[in-house]
Design an enzyme around this catalytic site. Structure first.
Site, PDB file in Angstrom:
ATOM      1  N   THR A 178       0.989  -1.341   0.256  1.00 36.29           N
ATOM      2  CA  THR A 178       0.138   0.157  -0.018  1.00 36.29           C
ATOM      3  C   THR A 178       0.866   1.332  -0.137  1.00 36.29           C
ATOM      4  O   THR A 178       2.062   1.100   0.429  1.00 36.29           O
ATOM      5  CB  THR A 178      -0.896   0.222   1.267  1.00 36.29           C
ATOM      6  OG1 THR A 178       0.217  -0.017   2.156  1.00 36.29           O
ATOM      7  CG2 THR A 178      -1.694  -1.158   1.521  1.00 36.29           C
ATOM      8  N   ASP A 179       0.145   1.945  -0.333  1.00 32.09           N
ATOM      9  CA  ASP A 179       0.898   3.348  -0.155  1.00 32.09           C
ATOM     10  C   ASP A 179       0.592   4.337   1.117  1.00 32.09           C
ATOM     11  O   ASP A 179      -0.024   3.717   1.799  1.00 32.09           O
ATOM     12  CB  ASP A 179       0.387   4.679  -1.705  1.00 32.09           C
ATOM     13  CG  ASP A 179      -0.929   4.875  -1.658  1.00 32.09           C
ATOM     14  OD1 ASP A 179      -1.871   4.691  -0.723  1.00 32.09           O
ATOM     15  OD2 ASP A 179      -1.633   5.145  -2.716  1.00 32.09           O
ATOM     16  N   GLN A 180       0.219   5.653   0.987  1.00 24.27           N
ATOM     17  CA  GLN A 180       0.525   6.399   2.283  1.00 24.27           C
ATOM     18  C   GLN A 180      -0.792   6.305   2.220  1.00 24.27           C
ATOM     19  O   GLN A 180      -1.159   6.411   4.264  1.00 24.27           O
ATOM     20  CB  GLN A 180       1.074   7.974   1.991  1.00 24.27           C
ATOM     21  CG  GLN A 180       1.349   8.530   3.478  1.00 24.27           C
ATOM     22  CD  GLN A 180       1.961  10.023   3.030  1.00 24.27           C
ATOM     23  OE1 GLN A 180       1.951  10.509   2.065  1.00 24.27           O
ATOM     24  NE2 GLN A 180       2.069  10.716   4.650  1.00 24.27           N
ATOM     25  N   VAL A 232      -3.905   2.332   0.335  1.00 22.97           N
ATOM     26  CA  VAL A 232      -4.593   1.820  -0.959  1.00 22.97           C
ATOM     27  C   VAL A 232      -3.326   0.633  -1.911  1.00 22.97           C
ATOM     28  O   VAL A 232      -1.930   1.828  -1.618  1.00 22.97           O
ATOM     29  CB  VAL A 232      -5.194   3.287  -1.584  1.00 22.97           C
ATOM     30  CG1 VAL A 232      -5.820   2.768  -3.234  1.00 22.97           C
ATOM     31  CG2 VAL A 232      -6.218   4.348  -1.332  1.00 22.97           C
TER      32      VAL A 232
END
Length: 136
Positions: A15-17, A20
């Protein structure tokens, strides 16, 4: 037509920050789907490579409909809609969340190629024999 499904739990590193799944990981989900698709036929990429054939990706299209998020359990559905006639094979992928919502679709085109000289070839005969009953 021949389809297979497998599940993947989304872990933090995917995931990203925002929590997601980063878009670049979907190609890996497709790859996992294809590997499991082959296993459902009691065959593997390792078997294909042992026959002297490799399968590079030559085209990939992906459509993002909804996000997959941290801790989601996604289902990757991999389908071969048409039996390959020559050197080209196209896989269709659909990714769903636990609620059955369609999150992503993708089409990936690969070529069957001889490993020793990188020339296009037809699919290995063993794989063709395993697929034929699903297309008649």
């Amino acid at each position: 037509m021949f389809a297979a499904e497998n599940q993947i739990r989304i872990h933090y590193a995917l995931t990203d920050q925002m929590g997601v799944v980063y878009h670049g990981h979907y190609a890996q989900f497709y790859e996992i789907g294809r590997a499991e698709w082959l296993r459902k036929l009691d065959y593997s990429y390792k078997d294909i490579e042992a026959s002297g054939v490799i399968m590079p990706v030559v085209d990939i299209h992906s459509r993002f409909l909804r996000p997959a998020k941290y801790e989601d359990l996604i289902t990757v559905k991999t389908t071969l809609k048409e039996l390959p006639l020559h050197h080209k094979v196209v896989f269709h992928h659909e990714i769903y969340n636990e609620q059955g919502d369609l999150l992503n679709t993708g089409d990936v085109t690969l070529y069957f190629m001889q490993a020793n000289d990188m020339k296009r070839c037809e699919m290995p005969q063993v794989l063709k024999e395993k697929l034929l009953p699903h297309f008649t």
